[in-house]
Design a protein around this motif. Structure first.
Motif, short mmCIF file in Angstrom:
data_model
loop_
_atom_site.label_atom_id
_atom_site.label_comp_id
_atom_site.label_asym_id
_atom_site.label_seq_id
_atom_site.Cartn_x
_atom_site.Cartn_y
_atom_site.Cartn_z
N SER A 1 -5.00 -5.89 -4.56
CA SER A 1 -5.21 -6.87 -3.48
C SER A 1 -6.48 -7.65 -3.70
O SER A 1 -6.57 -8.83 -3.38
N ASP B 1 0.84 -1.21 0.00
CA ASP B 1 0.00 0.00 0.00
C ASP B 1 0.87 1.26 0.00
O ASP B 1 0.56 2.24 -0.68
N ARG C 1 -5.08 7.49 -6.26
CA ARG C 1 -5.97 6.74 -7.15
C ARG C 1 -6.72 7.69 -8.07
O ARG C 1 -7.26 7.28 -9.09
N ASP D 1 -2.49 -0.63 -5.46
CA ASP D 1 -1.94 -1.99 -5.45
C ASP D 1 -3.09 -2.96 -5.57
O ASP D 1 -4.21 -2.70 -5.12
MG MG Z 1 -4.33 -1.25 -1.29
#
Ligand code: MG
Ligand code: ATP
Ligand code: TPS
Length: 336
Positions: A222, A72, A149, A220
């Motif tokens: 996940s 993260d 993001r 990332d």
């Molecule tokens: Mg994340």
């Protein structure tokens, strides 16, 4: 009892803070933030049976709990400076010297593999019937240089690091949910690679630090590519007020040899698209910055693959050899 555990297994992990800072031993940690930097705080909880199979080795549990947090930080473009650990563990684990030693070794070895100083700065230890870990990693980034993001724009290239689907394959092997037919098609090397990938993800810290100012956005992976790319789209269209979507070419998804075989045999696209447990970066970059970012990735031995582009209309469209507009009906990992 927990004081002995802390002293024996955790205090040795807490060294390395600069002079004047404070880690384990008082009511709180004291950490100096370098001037002109912002603190980046991330938190991830791992629960036995939910985030890793119950049988997972203590070493791998610790490795993964820290790795997913560092992942993260990488996605924010931050450098780690320490982490804290909330640990709720069954009595059997606390009483096993081997379990505890293996567990603390997992943290030690992951930190060592990054070549950085990432001390354990504190935490809390309690008893619980179900092993649960909450790691919170702290990092720093130069003011205004975090990669969010929310910065994706129509026309950006969508790229991912590493390979996709390998975590899902590792999980299917660990839980033994693959059919015998599919499993026998995999070599021992394919299986070992996937299990290792599931249990010991490598956070893309070096790549994370190359993102600014080239990448427009990053996350990332996940919960699975589609879901996590969806978060980029959602955040970015919220910030610009314009609809955004993505077109992803299935043939361009980077796959390991194992996942490639499963996709060839049974078109198991769900693994690389929605499997999750990847801990790779998904990023978007303006076409004019692509070759510079590729060069930085190559410098760090990171495989960076272009998988599609950001569009100016909502929804993720999948193409195969440029054809089709299949909208997948599988989303990604959800707890509830
Ligand atoms: Mg994340
Ligand atoms: N219990 C909570 N309290 C406050 N904020 C939360 C809580 N749970 C999640 N969040 C926040 O919601 C956002 C999304 O969290 P989420 O855990 O889904 O992150 P993610 O990066 O998408 O997934 P992962 O945890 O797998 O890295 C983050 O900003 C996170 O800090
Ligand atoms: C035993 C077992 N069952 C299922 C999974 C898959 N899984 C669990 S949580 C998660 C997303 C990330 O979690 P979060 O969103 O909580 O950070 C994924 C892909 C696993 N790893 N182990």
């Amino acid at each position: 009892m927990e004081f002995d555990l802390i002293e024996r297994y955790f205090t040795p992990l807490s060294l390395g803070l600069p002079e004047g800072d404070l880690s384990i031993g008082d009511d709180g940690a004291l950490i100096t933030i370098p001037p002109e930097h912002q603190l980046v705080v991330v938190t991830d909880t791992l629960v036995s049976g939910v985030h890793f199979p119950h049988e997972t080795r203590a070493y791998d549990i610790a490795w993964k709990a820290l790795a997913v947090n560092l992942s993260d930080l990488a996605a924010m473009g931050a450098s780690p400076i320490g982490f804290s650990l909330g640990l709720s563990l069954p009595k059997t684990c606390a009483e096993s010297e081997q379990w505890m030693a293996d567990f603390s070794q997992g943290f030690h070895d992951l930190v060592a593999s990054t070549g950085m100083k990432i001390p354990l700065v504190g935490g809390d230890t309690t008893r619980s019937d179900i092993l649960t870990l909450t790691v919170s990693a702290k990092g720093v980034v130069r003011k205004g240089r975090a990669v969010l993001r929310s910065g994706a724009e129509a026309g950006d290239i969508v790229a991912v690091t590493g390979v996709l689907g390998e975590g899902a394959l590792g999980l299917a092997l660990a839980l033994d949910t693959l059919s015998t037919e599919l499993k026998t098609g995999l070599s021992e090397q394919d299986q070992r690679h996937a299990l290792n990938y599931l249990n010991r993800p490598i956070p893309q810290l070096a790549m994370g630090q190359c993102l600014y100012p080239l990448a427009n956005s990053a996350i990332d992976i996940s919960d699975g590519l589609l879901q996590d790319l969806g978060h980029i789209l959602e955040r970015s269209s919220m910030s610009t007020g314009k609809p955004l979507g993505a077109r992803v070419e299935l043939n361009d998804l980077p796959l390991s040899s194992g996942v490639r075989k499963l996709v060839a045999q049974e078109a198991l696209w769900q693994m690389p698209l929605s499997g999750g447990d990847e801990y790779q970066l998904c990023l978007t970059v303006k076409p004019e910055n692509w070759s510079a970012l590729q060069a930085l990735a190559a410098e760090h031995d990171v495989v960076l693959s272009r998988i599609g582009e950001i569009t100016g209309y909502a929804g993720i469209e999948l193409t195969l050899c440029g054809e089709g507009d299949a909208v997948p009906d599988f989303a990604g990992f959800q707890h509830f």
